[in-house]
Design a protein around this motif. Structure first.
Motif, mmCIF file in Angstrom:
data_model
loop_
_atom_site.group_PDB
_atom_site.id
_atom_site.type_symbol
_atom_site.label_atom_id
_atom_site.label_comp_id
_atom_site.label_asym_id
_atom_site.label_seq_id
_atom_site.Cartn_x
_atom_site.Cartn_y
_atom_site.Cartn_z
ATOM 1 N N LYS A 223 93.556 40.522 -3.405
ATOM 2 C CA LYS A 223 93.339 39.088 -3.211
ATOM 3 C C LYS A 223 92.765 38.762 -1.839
ATOM 4 N N PHE A 224 92.667 39.764 -0.953
ATOM 5 C CA PHE A 224 92.125 39.522 0.379
ATOM 6 C C PHE A 224 90.643 39.182 0.276
ATOM 7 N N PRO A 225 90.189 38.195 1.023
ATOM 8 C CA PRO A 225 88.752 37.888 1.001
ATOM 9 C C PRO A 225 87.976 38.987 1.736
ATOM 10 N N ILE A 226 86.831 39.310 1.188
ATOM 11 C CA ILE A 226 85.976 40.286 1.862
ATOM 12 C C ILE A 226 84.626 39.647 2.123
ATOM 13 N N LYS A 227 83.976 40.105 3.173
ATOM 14 C CA LYS A 227 82.743 39.470 3.611
ATOM 15 C C LYS A 227 81.572 39.804 2.691
ATOM 16 N N ASN A 228 81.364 41.067 2.411
ATOM 17 C CA ASN A 228 80.219 41.489 1.605
ATOM 18 C C ASN A 228 80.715 42.144 0.328
ATOM 19 N N LYS A 229 80.867 41.341 -0.686
ATOM 20 C CA LYS A 229 81.341 41.862 -1.955
ATOM 21 C C LYS A 229 80.141 42.360 -2.750
ATOM 22 N N GLU A 230 80.229 43.610 -3.181
ATOM 23 C CA GLU A 230 79.131 44.186 -3.954
ATOM 24 C C GLU A 230 79.270 43.810 -5.416
ATOM 25 N N ASP A 231 78.166 43.452 -6.008
ATOM 26 C CA ASP A 231 78.141 43.204 -7.441
ATOM 27 C C ASP A 231 77.619 44.477 -8.091
ATOM 28 N N LYS A 232 78.521 45.247 -8.667
ATOM 29 C CA LYS A 232 78.144 46.549 -9.228
ATOM 30 C C LYS A 232 77.210 46.419 -10.415
ATOM 31 N N ASN A 233 77.228 45.292 -11.093
ATOM 32 C CA ASN A 233 76.379 45.100 -12.263
ATOM 33 C C ASN A 233 75.114 44.307 -11.943
ATOM 34 N N LYS A 234 74.798 44.205 -10.675
ATOM 35 C CA LYS A 234 73.661 43.384 -10.255
ATOM 36 C C LYS A 234 72.345 43.886 -10.852
ATOM 37 N N ASP A 235 72.116 45.193 -10.824
ATOM 38 C CA ASP A 235 70.843 45.746 -11.291
ATOM 39 C C ASP A 235 70.942 46.328 -12.702
ATOM 40 N N ASN A 236 72.042 46.118 -13.361
ATOM 41 C CA ASN A 236 72.224 46.648 -14.703
ATOM 42 C C ASN A 236 71.988 45.553 -15.736
ATOM 43 N N PHE A 237 71.582 45.967 -16.891
ATOM 44 C CA PHE A 237 71.456 45.038 -17.995
ATOM 45 C C PHE A 237 71.828 45.780 -19.264
ATOM 46 N N ILE A 238 72.124 45.033 -20.294
ATOM 47 C CA ILE A 238 72.557 45.622 -21.558
ATOM 48 C C ILE A 238 71.532 45.293 -22.624
ATOM 49 N N ILE A 239 71.131 46.327 -23.346
ATOM 50 C CA ILE A 239 70.229 46.147 -24.478
ATOM 51 C C ILE A 239 71.055 46.350 -25.738
ATOM 52 N N VAL A 240 71.068 45.341 -26.582
ATOM 53 C CA VAL A 240 71.805 45.416 -27.845
ATOM 54 C C VAL A 240 70.784 45.431 -28.972
ATOM 55 N N ILE A 241 70.850 46.480 -29.780
ATOM 56 C CA ILE A 241 69.938 46.595 -30.914
ATOM 57 C C ILE A 241 70.770 46.498 -32.179
ATOM 58 N N ASN A 242 70.549 45.433 -32.914
ATOM 59 C CA ASN A 242 71.244 45.251 -34.182
ATOM 60 C C ASN A 242 70.366 45.791 -35.297
ATOM 61 N N THR A 243 70.912 46.741 -36.014
ATOM 62 C CA THR A 243 70.163 47.281 -37.152
ATOM 63 C C THR A 243 70.923 46.947 -38.422
ATOM 64 N N LYS A 244 70.280 46.166 -39.255
ATOM 65 C CA LYS A 244 70.895 45.817 -40.531
ATOM 66 C C LYS A 244 70.076 46.456 -41.625
ATOM 67 N N LYS A 245 70.743 47.187 -42.475
ATOM 68 C CA LYS A 245 70.046 47.855 -43.578
ATOM 69 C C LYS A 245 70.436 47.272 -44.893
#
Length: 62
Positions: free
Chosen positions: A40-62
């Motif tokens: 709960k301690f505040p930190i000055k430079n919090k890293e966003d680990k998911n900043k450069d990540n993205f999710i690709i979702v491919i829905n395949t319906k047959k």
């Protein structure tokens, strides 16, 4: 409230002695409480680990 004037070494020794008087289970719970409080301690430079990540979702319906 009691004021005590002591050196840093004396204070550290007192804290250690009080901690070692606790049972093993109480020490474990004290450790968990400390970890929760640290998150709960505040930190000055919090890293966003998911900043450069993205999710690709491919829905395949047959």
């Amino acid at each position: 409230m009691k004021l005590r004037f002591q050196t840093k070494e004396e204070s550290n020794q007192q804290q250690q002695d009080e901690f070692l008087k606790l049972s093993k289970l109480e020490r474990l719970y004290a450790f968990f409480r400390l970890m929760e409080q640290m998150s709960k301690f505040p930190i000055k430079n919090k890293e966003d680990k998911n900043k450069d990540n993205f999710i690709i979702v491919i829905n395949t319906k047959k």
